[in-house]
Write a protein that holds these residues in place. Structure first.
Motif, short mmCIF file in Angstrom:
data_model
loop_
_atom_site.label_atom_id
_atom_site.label_comp_id
_atom_site.label_asym_id
_atom_site.label_seq_id
_atom_site.Cartn_x
_atom_site.Cartn_y
_atom_site.Cartn_z
N ASP A 90 53.02 51.25 11.25
CA ASP A 90 51.87 52.17 10.80
C ASP A 90 51.75 53.24 11.85
O ASP A 90 51.28 53.00 12.93
CB ASP A 90 50.41 51.29 11.04
CG ASP A 90 50.29 51.04 9.54
OD1 ASP A 90 50.28 51.63 8.53
OD2 ASP A 90 49.96 49.71 9.38
N LEU A 93 48.30 53.98 13.59
CA LEU A 93 47.78 53.01 14.53
C LEU A 93 48.51 52.95 15.77
O LEU A 93 49.54 53.31 15.85
CB LEU A 93 47.58 51.64 13.65
CG LEU A 93 46.95 51.50 12.55
CD1 LEU A 93 46.93 50.12 11.85
CD2 LEU A 93 45.56 52.02 12.60
N VAL A 101 47.20 43.90 13.34
CA VAL A 101 47.00 44.02 11.86
C VAL A 101 48.18 43.04 11.28
O VAL A 101 47.72 42.27 10.35
CB VAL A 101 47.27 45.45 11.50
CG1 VAL A 101 47.62 45.71 10.03
CG2 VAL A 101 46.06 46.13 11.68
N GLY A 104 47.05 39.46 11.50
CA GLY A 104 46.09 39.35 10.57
C GLY A 104 46.67 38.96 9.11
O GLY A 104 46.37 38.18 8.32
N TYR A 105 47.87 39.73 8.72
CA TYR A 105 48.83 39.59 7.73
C TYR A 105 49.05 37.98 7.41
O TYR A 105 49.24 37.65 6.34
CB TYR A 105 49.61 40.30 7.25
CG TYR A 105 49.50 41.79 7.04
CD1 TYR A 105 48.34 42.26 6.71
CD2 TYR A 105 50.41 42.94 7.37
CE1 TYR A 105 47.96 43.52 6.38
CE2 TYR A 105 50.14 44.35 7.00
CZ TYR A 105 48.72 44.49 6.70
OH TYR A 105 48.42 46.04 6.51
N ALA B 11 42.65 41.23 5.26
CA ALA B 11 43.43 41.86 6.13
C ALA B 11 44.05 43.14 5.80
O ALA B 11 44.35 43.89 6.80
CB ALA B 11 44.39 40.66 6.46
N VAL B 12 44.17 43.36 4.53
CA VAL B 12 44.72 44.53 4.02
C VAL B 12 43.71 45.63 4.21
O VAL B 12 43.81 46.68 4.67
CB VAL B 12 45.39 44.48 2.72
CG1 VAL B 12 45.85 45.63 2.05
CG2 VAL B 12 46.26 43.39 2.52
N ARG B 14 41.33 45.71 6.50
CA ARG B 14 41.14 45.91 7.82
C ARG B 14 42.25 47.12 7.99
O ARG B 14 41.79 47.81 9.01
CB ARG B 14 41.21 44.58 8.40
CG ARG B 14 41.08 44.98 9.64
CD ARG B 14 40.48 43.63 10.61
NE ARG B 14 40.77 43.60 12.29
CZ ARG B 14 42.05 43.27 12.71
NH1 ARG B 14 42.98 42.87 11.79
NH2 ARG B 14 42.28 43.59 13.76
N ARG B 15 43.28 46.79 7.82
CA ARG B 15 44.49 47.64 7.95
C ARG B 15 44.11 49.19 7.66
O ARG B 15 43.87 50.16 8.40
CB ARG B 15 45.69 47.55 7.54
CG ARG B 15 46.82 48.18 7.87
CD ARG B 15 47.34 49.23 6.78
NE ARG B 15 47.92 50.47 7.18
CZ ARG B 15 47.92 51.39 6.55
NH1 ARG B 15 47.11 51.76 5.37
NH2 ARG B 15 48.70 52.28 6.96
N GLU B 105 47.36 39.89 -3.38
CA GLU B 105 46.62 40.18 -2.48
C GLU B 105 46.72 41.58 -1.79
O GLU B 105 45.57 42.18 -1.42
CB GLU B 105 46.75 38.99 -1.44
CG GLU B 105 46.51 37.72 -1.81
CD GLU B 105 47.15 36.74 -0.96
OE1 GLU B 105 46.97 35.42 -1.23
OE2 GLU B 105 48.12 36.96 0.10
#
Ligand SMILES: Nc1ncnc2c1ncn2[C@@H]1O[C@H](COP(=O)(O)OP(=O)(O)OP(=O)(O)O)[C@@H](O)[C@H]1O
Ligand SMILES: [Mg+2]
Lengths: 299, 258
Positions: A90, A93, A101, A104-105, B11-12, B14-15, B105
């Motif tokens: 990204d 970021l 991130v 998190g995925y 989570a997506v 949040r990105r 998702e």
């Protein structure tokens, strides 16, 4: 023997008329580093993408961690990390945010990430860049970050598509060292590369493919012994006809002739004193060129 | 497969939020100022000549209209131009799908984010328009917010469907010309549908926007909803989410994985 981490049988992928992968049998046991080599367009990336479940096979059988990739559960997917050929970080970021991130995925809890992210930054020597935006990183730093990102969920299988392409010798050396460390930790590595020295240094086993099929496989030493016999003698033309007529493995490369021999004397002793030649130990590059040819691959 | 996990979609989301926060000023400029400019133009300009619409003071008519319009515009822009950039230029989708996140998702996360951004814009219009005197019922306006959010999910899904077929950025001009613009100018956003010939007005009801306005406007004006009709409009909006979302997912799956 334990079940292989990756098992492919007659694996196939067609894109319209193109058979990118044309019947591949591949077995990757746990804990080894396997190098998938081949010229541009050989089908390496396509194979890796099928293993990741990012491309669906057109035929054959494929199992990763014992199941078809698309059947892997959420938690099973954590056991596989991918370093894609094109770094798709990204750009907006920061380094740390990219890792958070991504964690998190995978559904990793925040506490685990707080511990894991600094570890990974240190492992890939990115600690000083923690707060930098990705768009401000050099190519080598981006590549290291992609590798760190692939390791976020502590996967047991790491798939690396040309991890060191375009990097300077220092950056490659660092990545090699860290990959060897991963292998020493018992992780399974599957990597592609166009650098034969890299493959020779990192891989326990090599699978050489072209046109979506396997040309040869074995350890680097086996491949060198089997296909280029250990030594290369490059003789500048004219070459005495006696040499090419007596069954020595040789290849015409334009203004010179390459001889692949187990003992260099077999060639050198038969050359006239004025002959110009070069002798060196054979390497994986010789195997690669011998088996895939010397013509440029058009895209 | 494994069902759709809201945590993964989260989570997506949040990105997107983190990227948005980095680029907050340009985002706010477009998503807040744009609808407010329209609001001022209509309220001052048209308000002077169009005293009442459907028996409602013009300002009270146009504020919910602008809330609905901005929800549509922001949500569909996010899942067309912005999402296509993530898909094709930045390869963010590829990176995401190499993790535990599934395609459903990922796309749900995209739609939820688009709807969230849409809500932010709608809230700004509500606040400014309300302080100006365009919201007779604040309670009704609060009740309208979840409806706007749901409709924005639908607009996002319609955008995703366009993205699923897009070959390049210019393809989106068709979407904006033939889908969002008619919902701006022919759907009762800033003047009533009864100004049109009957056939055109009837055709407008095929679009989701008139249904959204039929729910939102009676709430913000305090006129209240008639349950059966409201359920009908809600159903149309629901279908305008479910169908394009399913179609977009199927198409993107074929495009990315085959
Ligand atoms: N999405 C796609 N659509 C159509 N053809 C494709 C697609 N992806 C790959 N191919 C084709 O499949 C073949 C194998 O491509 P692949 O990317 O797997 O090669 P590779 O071995 O990774 O090459 P390189 O070393 O250049 O990365 C090529 O002929 C390529 O053009
Ligand atoms: Mg490749």
């Amino acid at each position: 023997m334990a079940a292989p981490v990756i098992l492919a049988r007659a694996l196939e992928k067609r894109f319209g008329e193109v058979r990118a992968v044309a019947g591949l049998d591949l077995t990757v046991p746990a804990g080894i580093c396997l190098g998938l080599l081949g010229p541009n367009g050989a089908g390496k990336t396509t194979t890796l993408r099928m293993i990741m479940g990012l491309t669906l096979p057109s035929g054959g059988r494929l199992e990763v961690l014992g199941r078809p990739p698309t059947a892997l559960s959420r938690t099973e997917r954590r056991r596989i990390g991918l370093v894609p050929q094109d770094s798709n970080l990204d750009p907006d970021l920061s380094v740390v945010q990219n890792l958070l991130v991504y964690g998190g995925y995978f559904g990793l809890p925040a506490a685990a990430l707080r511990r894991r992210v600094p570890e990974l930054l240190a492992f890939m020597q990115l600690t000083e860049k923690a707060g930098a935006r990705v768009s401000q990183l050099s190519g080598g730093m981006k590549r290291r970050l992609v590798i760190a990102r692939a390791l976020i969920a502590e996967p047991e299988l790491v798939i690396l598509d040309e991890p060191t392409t375009g990097l300077d010798p220092q950056a490659r050396l660092l990545i090699w060292r860290q990959l060897l460390q991963l292998r020493a930790q018992g992780k399974t590595l599957l990597l592609t590369t166009h650098y034969m020295d890299e493959a020779q240094r990192l891989c326990d086993r090599i699978v050489l493919i072209d046109g979506g099929r396997i040309l040869a496989q074995g350890s680097p030493a086996e491949l060198i012994a089997r296909h280029v016999h250990g030594h290369v003698v490059e003789v500048t033309k004219p070459v005495p006809p006696a040499l090419t007529g007596n069954g020595l493995a040789h290849e015409d490369v334009g203004d010179a002739m390459l001889f692949y021999v187990a003992a260099p004397g077999a060639v050198i002793d038969r050359l006239p004193p004025e002959a110009v030649y070069l002798h060196r130990p054979a390497n994986l590059e010789d195997v690669f060129l011998r088996l895939t040819g010397r013509k440029l691959r058009e895209g | 497969m494994h069902g759709v996990a809201l945590t993964a979609a989260g989570a997506v989301w949040r990105r997107q939020y983190l990227v948005w926060r980095k680029l907050i000023w340009s985002s706010l400029a477009t998503n807040v100022c744009n609808p407010l400019l329209f609001l001022f133009a209509f309220a001052f300009g048209l308000g002077a000549v169009m005293a009442e619409q459907e028996g409602i003071a013009y300002l009270a008519f146009v504020v919910p209209g602008m809330m609905a319009y901005t929800s549509m515009f922001v949500a569909s822009f996010e899942t067309t131009v912005s999402a296509f950039a993530r898909y094709s230029l930045q390869r963010t989708w590829d990176a995401t799908l190499a993790t535990s996140v599934t395609l459903e998702e990922l796309l749900l996360g995209e739609a939820l984010w688009a709807a969230s951004k849409a809500m932010l814009s709608a809230l700004c219009v509500l606040l400014v328009g309300g302080l100006w005197g365009g919201i007779p019922s604040w309670a009704g306006a609060v009740a309208a917010l979840p409806i706007l959010f749901g409709a924005a999910l639908g607009f996002a899904a319609q955008g995703l469907l366009c993205t699923a077929f897009a070959r390049g950025f210019d393809n989106f001009s068709y979407f904006f010309t033939f889908w969002t613009t008619p919902m701006f100018v022919f759907s009762g956003v800033f003047f009533s549908l009864d100004r049109f010939p009957e056939s055109l007005a009837a055709a407008a009801w095929l679009l989701p926007m008139p249904h959204l306005l039929a729910l939102v406007r009676p709430l913000t004006t305090g006129a209240g909803l008639e349950p059966l009709a409201a359920a009908g409009h809600g159903l149309v909006l629901l279908l305008y989410f479910v169908i394009p979302f399913a179609a977009a997912t199927a198409r993107i799956r074929r495009r990315m994985f085959d």
